[in-house]
Write an enzyme that holds these catalytic residues in place. Structure first.
Site, short mmCIF file in Angstrom:
data_model
loop_
_atom_site.label_atom_id
_atom_site.label_comp_id
_atom_site.label_asym_id
_atom_site.label_seq_id
_atom_site.Cartn_x
_atom_site.Cartn_y
_atom_site.Cartn_z
N CYS A 82 0.86 -1.26 -0.11
CA CYS A 82 -0.03 -0.19 0.10
C CYS A 82 0.79 1.26 -0.01
CB CYS A 82 -1.07 -0.04 1.02
SG CYS A 82 -0.05 0.22 2.88
N CYS A 85 3.57 1.70 2.52
CA CYS A 85 4.75 1.15 2.32
C CYS A 85 5.70 1.81 1.46
CB CYS A 85 4.59 -0.21 1.84
SG CYS A 85 3.37 -1.38 2.42
N ASP A 494 8.32 31.19 -29.95
CA ASP A 494 9.37 31.62 -30.76
C ASP A 494 8.87 31.55 -32.22
OD1 ASP A 494 12.18 32.36 -31.49
OD2 ASP A 494 12.48 30.31 -32.04
N ASP A 694 12.86 26.12 -29.98
CA ASP A 694 13.64 24.93 -30.55
C ASP A 694 15.24 25.18 -30.53
OD1 ASP A 694 13.80 26.82 -32.68
OD2 ASP A 694 14.02 25.28 -34.12
N ASP A 698 16.75 29.75 -27.14
CA ASP A 698 15.63 29.74 -26.32
C ASP A 698 15.87 29.21 -25.15
OD1 ASP A 698 14.00 30.94 -28.32
OD2 ASP A 698 13.85 28.85 -29.50
#
Length: 808
Positions: A82, A85, A494, A694, A698
């Site tokens: 559970c 634990c 961008d 990308d 950036d």
């Protein structure tokens, strides 16, 4: 006792850097002494509480912009039943020296740890987890993984067998207990039927409860063992010595059916739960199944040989036939075909691959045969990266889970206290039936209260959500990002490579009147060859096609986001934006300006070339707007998100792109640091900001944003910084990712609501709160069924995400 610990540092390369780190270390409580060794790249700290101090030290050093060399790994954890634990195992790991961060996920039974090599050791982590009553599987060989897989399959098989047998015995047990209590020897018949259920089919509950007791801990197994064991032993006593009660004018009640059926229901619930949980990780199984086991190697003499994928090396030539899966990443050298990349990119349309095209592990060849050169193998392939990222993300914890973990950590002891208190109160105020009712209430409380539903509420939804994202080409780095994306109200985009194709090409060059063009193309080519900007690649490709040679440039300088400069034969030349040349007081001739104005109106990007006084040429670069960009902006607007475009490009081009895509707010000629500052301003106004980009330029803005999104065909730096990566670079994936986040968070909230409500209502009823009102006492059998149902319902609700439409 104090010890000195060595932390390996990253980017601390000067005495000045060392001084900054050393000053920060002086502020951290618990450090007795400290020293930074620049030459050895080490921070030495003396402390007597490493478990508390070391994570703070690592966090402080990283906060300064430097790094600490750590190892991140995920290991299976066995023996958990559970969420309490998981909390116990996690707490144990967090106390280990050298541990920076530890997170144990109950849903996928995995420990994700980050530790400092040399201070922390996996063997010590394993021993610590074992001492808490669980086990950490640190062996990473293929044989060890196979053995673990076999053990897990055997566990599932045993659980299923025990469930079927316990239900088989429980059915006649319930029939006798409910309808035939008055037949001769009914108690003995129920005893016979209940014994194998309690003693054999449910023995793991008692074994695990004893292990927990030995370590002064308690979990769900403790609750089950106490409730079923108490009901069973009480019934055995009443069957053998009924006169103990009859002599006191009391009925010797037995609860064999409660003890047996409770275990049967809980076993049934665990079986259903395991089946449902296995479906939450189906996306990982799909990804793992994409890689073939063998490949065909083509030797230099043309001979073909089939061999295991593990033997493929970088530089090998591989043959792919129709219908086969591609084994590793590489570049096509011979032949052509259409490739199905849907399992990696989420795009259903097959992609044509010809000589020079990149192919990726896990994608499926369709019609033609081709050969390609292996460039990334084993753990370096895109597929391996995706699988590793998804596994780490599914094992991570959302912020809301921290509250749940705290509740789960104290849940079992609190429930045991409530159960015991209910027995005492019933004995005190219940009259002749007080003990019987009290015992029944105690057993029912122990049965109905289970932390499993709470523990499964968040991680199962996170696992399904992140898996669903991976299937749609959305790679989510951690659970926190998935949860945080729910709040996004502003997104920064961008231009180049995000809104546009990211494949710029030269559309035209205009030279200033009277310019001698003899050496100038070579100077432009030489300057741009040293630039990292995506537009420089377009210029380079243009001059390569026109067979232009290079010259030796001296004193080259790159100003990020503006342009480059360099010296040739004593003259300084500049290439860059309009503003960059303006800053250097360059004169722009009218003849060139007329043509560039027309280019700008047509959404071309213009870069300028000059010497140290006059513009010599202007270059038009066209970058097509992605077909999906206008639709993506429309969907983001429908989601209530404000879209901004920030670009280093000129205002005219920015305006043209914004108009074509439907973006109302944009800023042009903005530097990388300016993008980060703009995001910071929005955040200060209370907005939750996402950034999609990308390029290397950036990365600063991506790091500043609340949720950072990298386009998958961009740079590795952007992908490393970003919290989400769009494998296909399709902008439509952004509204999908935000929609997925919102639906995942809604599922988490539903799960937590029902898990908390279940316990808030169930426990008081089990105690007997309704008895004074209408004489109702909850039967332990019904409590067992309700407990089993609570966990199954939470997992089943999470599985709804697998079939939910995330396109709207």
């Amino acid at each position: 006792m104090d010890h000195v610990y060595s932390l390996p540092l990253i980017d601390v390369d000067s005495e000045h850097c060392a001084l900054i780190v050393d000053k920060e270390l002086a502020k951290i409580p618990g450090i007795k002494s400290h020293k930074v060794e620049v030459n050895n790249h080490l921070a030495l700290i003396e402390t007597d509480s490493p478990a508390e101090v070391i994570p703070n030290v690592v966090s402080a050093i990283r906060g300064l912009g430097y790094g600490v060399n750590t190892i991140r790994k995920s290991f299976p954890v066995t023996g958990m039943s559970c969420s309490s634990c998981a909390s116990s195992a996690e707490h144990t790991l967090q106390l280990q020296p050298g541990m920076v961060n530890a997170s144990v996920n109950f849903a996928n039974t995995t420990a994700s740890i980050e530790y400092i090599p040399g201070i922390g050791h996996t063997n010590e982590f394993k021993n610590a987890v074992r001492s808490a009553g669980y086990d950490l599987i640190i062996e990473e060989t293929d044989e060890a993984k196979e053995v673990l897989e076999e053990q897990q399959q055997q566990h599932i098989k045993n659980l299923r067998t025990n469930t079927i047998l316990s239900v088989t015995f429980a059915i006649p047990l319930v029939i006798i207990g409910m309808f035939f209590m008055d037949i001769p020897y009914a108690n003995y018949m129920m005893w016979v039927l209940a014994t194998p259920i309690v003693v054999w089919f449910g023995k793991q509950f008692f074994i695990n409860a004893l292990k927990q007791a030995r370590h002064r801990s308690a979990n769900m197994d403790t609750l089950v063992a106490l409730s079923a064991g108490t009901a069973y032993l009480f019934s055995v006593f009443n069957t053998i010595y009924p006169q103990f009660w009859t002599s006191r004018h009391l009925q010797p009640h037995v609860y064999f059916e409660a003890a047996g059926v409770v275990i049967a229901f809980i076993l049934l619930g665990k079986t259903l739960e395991d089946n449902a949980k296995s479906k939450t990780s189906s996306s990982i199984k799909k990804l793992l199944g994409l890689q073939p086991q063998t490949v065909i190697i083509v030797h230099s003499d043309g001979q073909q040989m089939e061999m295991p994928i593990a033997q493929v090396r970088v530089g090998d030539t591989l043959l792919v036939r129709p219908g086969e899966k591609i084994a590793v990443d590489g570049t096509v050298t011979e032949g052509s075909s259409y490739i199905d990349e849907s399992m990696i990119s989420g795009e259903p349309v097959a992609v044509l691959k010809q000589k020079g095209a990149k192919v990726f592990s896990g994608t499926i060849n369709q019609k033609g045969s081709f050969q390609f050169t292996a460039e990334k193998v084993g753990s370096d392939t895109l597929l391996a990266y995706i699988i590793r990222a998804v596994q780490e993300a599914q094992g991570s914890k959302a912020p809301v889970q921290k509250l749940v973990d705290k509740v789960a950590g104290i849940f079992v002891p609190v429930v045991m206290g409530i159960a015991l208190l209910s027995l005492i109160i019933w004995i005190a105020v219940g009259g002749q039936s007080g003990f019987t009712h009290g015992l029944l209430a105690m057993v029912t409380v122990l049965v109905i209260a289970c932390p499993c539903a709470l523990g499964l509420a968040t991680p199962t939804a996170i696992m399904v959500g992140i898996g669903r994202g991976a299937e749609n080409g959305i790679l989510i780095k951690d659970a926190e990002s998935l949860e945080r994306a729910y709040k996004i109200d502003s997104i920064i985009l961008d231009k180049t490579g995000t809104l546009t194709e990211g494949k710029p090409s030269v559309n035209g060059i205009i030279w200033a009147d009277g310019v001698d063009q003899n050496k100038l193309p070579q100077i432009i080519f030489s300057l741009e060859s040293s630039s990292e900007h995506p537009l420089a690649d377009a210029v380079n490709q243009y001059f390569v096609k026109n067979n232009v040679s290079k010259v030796a440039i001296r004193h080259f300088e790159s100003i990020t986001g503006k342009g480059v400069s360099g010296n040739y034969e004593g003259v300084t030349y500049f290439i860059g934006s309009y503003r960059f040349l303006q800053d250097h007081k360059i004169i722009f001739p009218d003849s060139v300006k007329q043509q560039t104005d027309q280019w700008l109106a047509d959404a071309n990007t213009v870069i300028w070339f000059s010497d140290d006084t006059h513009v010599l040429a202007a270059i038009a670069i066209a970058d097509k707007i992605k077909a999906s960009s206008p639709e993506a902006i429309k969907r983001l607007t429908e989601l209530g998100i404000t879209t901004y475009m920030l670009t280093g490009d000129n205002p005219q081009t920015a305006k043209a792109v914004a108009e074509k895509t439907g973006i109302e707010q944009y800023k042009a000629e903005i530097t990388p640091s300016g993008k980060a500052d703009f995001i910071k301003q929005l955040q200060l106004q209370g907005h939750t900001v996402a950034m999609a980009g990308d390029g290397i330029n950036d990365s600063q803005a991506l790091a500043q944003a609340d949720v950072s999104i990298a386009m998958g065909k961009g740079t590795d730096i952007a992908m490393d910084v970003a919290k989400m990566t769009l494998i296909s670079s399709d902008l439509l994936s952004i509204p999908k990712a935000i929609s997925l986040s919102r639906k995942t968070v809604n599922i988490i909230r539903q799960n937590l609501f029902w898990a908390f409500i279940y316990n808030l209502i169930g426990i008081p009823i089990a105690v007997g709160l309704l008895y004074p009102v209408n004489g109702f006492l909850l039967n332990p059998m019904i409590a067992g069924a309700a407990m089993a149902l609570s966990s199954v319902s939470v997992v089943s609700n999470s599985l709804r995400l697998k079939y939910t439409n995330i396109s709207n």
